[in-house]
Design a protein around this motif. Sequence first.
Motif, mmCIF file in Angstrom:
data_model
loop_
_atom_site.group_PDB
_atom_site.id
_atom_site.type_symbol
_atom_site.label_atom_id
_atom_site.label_comp_id
_atom_site.label_asym_id
_atom_site.label_seq_id
_atom_site.Cartn_x
_atom_site.Cartn_y
_atom_site.Cartn_z
ATOM 1 N N GLN A 38 -10.866 35.866 15.986
ATOM 2 C CA GLN A 38 -9.584 36.084 15.741
ATOM 3 C C GLN A 38 -8.674 36.324 16.821
ATOM 4 O O GLN A 38 -7.301 36.121 16.754
ATOM 5 C CB GLN A 38 -9.751 37.367 14.721
ATOM 6 C CG GLN A 38 -9.943 37.207 13.329
ATOM 7 C CD GLN A 38 -9.813 38.240 12.438
ATOM 8 O OE1 GLN A 38 -10.788 39.150 12.497
ATOM 9 N NE2 GLN A 38 -8.616 38.551 11.760
ATOM 10 N N ASP A 62 -2.295 34.201 9.599
ATOM 11 C CA ASP A 62 -3.815 34.398 9.830
ATOM 12 C C ASP A 62 -3.986 34.714 11.217
ATOM 13 O O ASP A 62 -4.966 34.290 11.815
ATOM 14 C CB ASP A 62 -4.588 33.126 9.297
ATOM 15 C CG ASP A 62 -5.833 33.242 9.177
ATOM 16 O OD1 ASP A 62 -6.136 34.369 8.863
ATOM 17 O OD2 ASP A 62 -6.665 32.222 9.190
ATOM 18 N N ARG A 111 -5.469 38.256 3.671
ATOM 19 C CA ARG A 111 -5.433 38.202 5.103
ATOM 20 C C ARG A 111 -4.091 38.662 5.903
ATOM 21 O O ARG A 111 -2.996 38.526 5.016
ATOM 22 C CB ARG A 111 -5.756 36.872 5.794
ATOM 23 C CG ARG A 111 -7.318 36.561 5.353
ATOM 24 C CD ARG A 111 -7.710 35.054 5.739
ATOM 25 N NE ARG A 111 -9.063 34.816 5.410
ATOM 26 C CZ ARG A 111 -9.586 33.658 5.919
ATOM 27 N NH1 ARG A 111 -9.201 32.925 7.017
ATOM 28 N NH2 ARG A 111 -10.782 33.201 5.322
ATOM 29 N N THR A 160 -3.423 36.382 0.139
ATOM 30 C CA THR A 160 -4.706 35.746 0.908
ATOM 31 C C THR A 160 -5.824 37.027 1.234
ATOM 32 O O THR A 160 -6.838 36.870 1.299
ATOM 33 C CB THR A 160 -4.554 35.025 1.808
ATOM 34 O OG1 THR A 160 -3.731 35.887 2.963
ATOM 35 C CG2 THR A 160 -3.431 33.803 1.603
ATOM 36 N N THR A 165 -1.565 42.623 6.667
ATOM 37 C CA THR A 165 -2.287 42.355 5.262
ATOM 38 C C THR A 165 -1.577 43.081 4.316
ATOM 39 O O THR A 165 -1.502 42.690 3.255
ATOM 40 C CB THR A 165 -3.718 42.364 5.454
ATOM 41 O OG1 THR A 165 -4.073 41.598 6.137
ATOM 42 C CG2 THR A 165 -4.276 42.205 4.027
ATOM 43 N N ASN A 189 2.478 40.409 11.813
ATOM 44 C CA ASN A 189 1.284 40.088 11.240
ATOM 45 C C ASN A 189 0.670 41.223 10.663
ATOM 46 O O ASN A 189 0.194 42.065 11.433
ATOM 47 C CB ASN A 189 0.433 39.272 12.224
ATOM 48 C CG ASN A 189 1.117 38.201 12.907
ATOM 49 O OD1 ASN A 189 1.741 37.201 12.202
ATOM 50 N ND2 ASN A 189 0.663 37.859 14.019
#
Length: 399
Positions: A214, A182, A178, A176, A122, A120
């Motif tokens: 989050q 997400d 993000r 995005t 960005t 994960n």
Amino acid sequence: MTVHVIDCIDKFEKSHRNWNKIYRSDPEAHAFLSWPWLHEYLPHGKRWLILAWKYRAIGKQYDAFLPLELATSQDEDTGLFVDEILMIGNHGTGRTGFLCAPGLENEAADAFAGILKTENWTSIRFDRCGAASARLDRLLGALSNGEFALVDTADEAERVDACGRRLRGMHLRTLTGRNLRDCLNRRSLDFVLSRAVALHAFGDFDGAEAGYRQLIRTVPGHVEARCRLAHLLSHVGEYAEAEHLFRTLLPAVPNADDVLHWLGDTQMAQACYRKAGKTFQALLTRYPHRGILRYKLAVARLAAGQRDAAIATFQSFHDIASDDADHILCKIRAGEILTRLNGAAGMKEPEQETQAHEIAVPTTTVAQPLLTPLLPAGSSAHLHARPSIFGWKASKIKH
């Protein structure tokens, strides 16, 4: 082909001979990819990982190494925490890349890209890169698809280094803005928690709430994030959601009595006095010498119109012998309330419970205005239970 993740110094040290063998054979090797330099650097890094790739799964030796580190920041526009992957040794050096046995660069780049897609993040950023590297272009190309965009981040002043070499900035970012899926990177959980707690303490409730949510989105069973979010929501007046969170925490913690206490406070704040009374009664049964519970139970009963039960509870302070400062203070205030109630009863008919309710709780229907002036300055017997949650150690929480 197999890719393993090395994320502790002990595992890295075991790669010493393997690393040096590839380093000596790789024409793109440089000092910032050397084992001695990394061995000195890594113990000081907080969040790093090395992707180690084997061309043959049954082989004992790795054929390529990609050292990376993780940086996390809070986006100014969205307020969300985002993770960025950086290449170790790339900060202003004009050197980057990964180590690889000759002839396997494309296969290694594809394998590393496949692993990075499961993380994960960005953005992946390679700053001030020197001469073009086919393997690096292959890595970024393998990542580029409908989810990402390549951005040239270097300005004109950065395009040439002190030696006259042309530099370039390579930046791959999700469309995005993000993290992928997400969710936070799992290596960022403790960092985001500590940052959110700091924001909470400094009064940035929006920023702290974003961090807590989050964390919960990434790890739904994250007990501390859920508890801290519940406290934050209660503080800003979102009592219904705070109550819901506290209820979900009851079966999730070993000793839920503090959570039950906080649950009772949110019920009081919502003017659910009968529910709050049952909650405080359950706690008082287990802790009969805890004066603040007895006091809150009495106030909840009075606010619910249960005058006789409230008076009996206030009077019950005389039956408990305790030298606890909070108990003594609550006992004194209980006596003051009884005096007020007796004075009101002398002016109005005793059965007029509406008047008793007005004495206990002002027309705001929230119990706190009653409790605050009746408790002395410096008392720890506040309406809300003591915030012991802020003493938790994030690093010891099992996620």
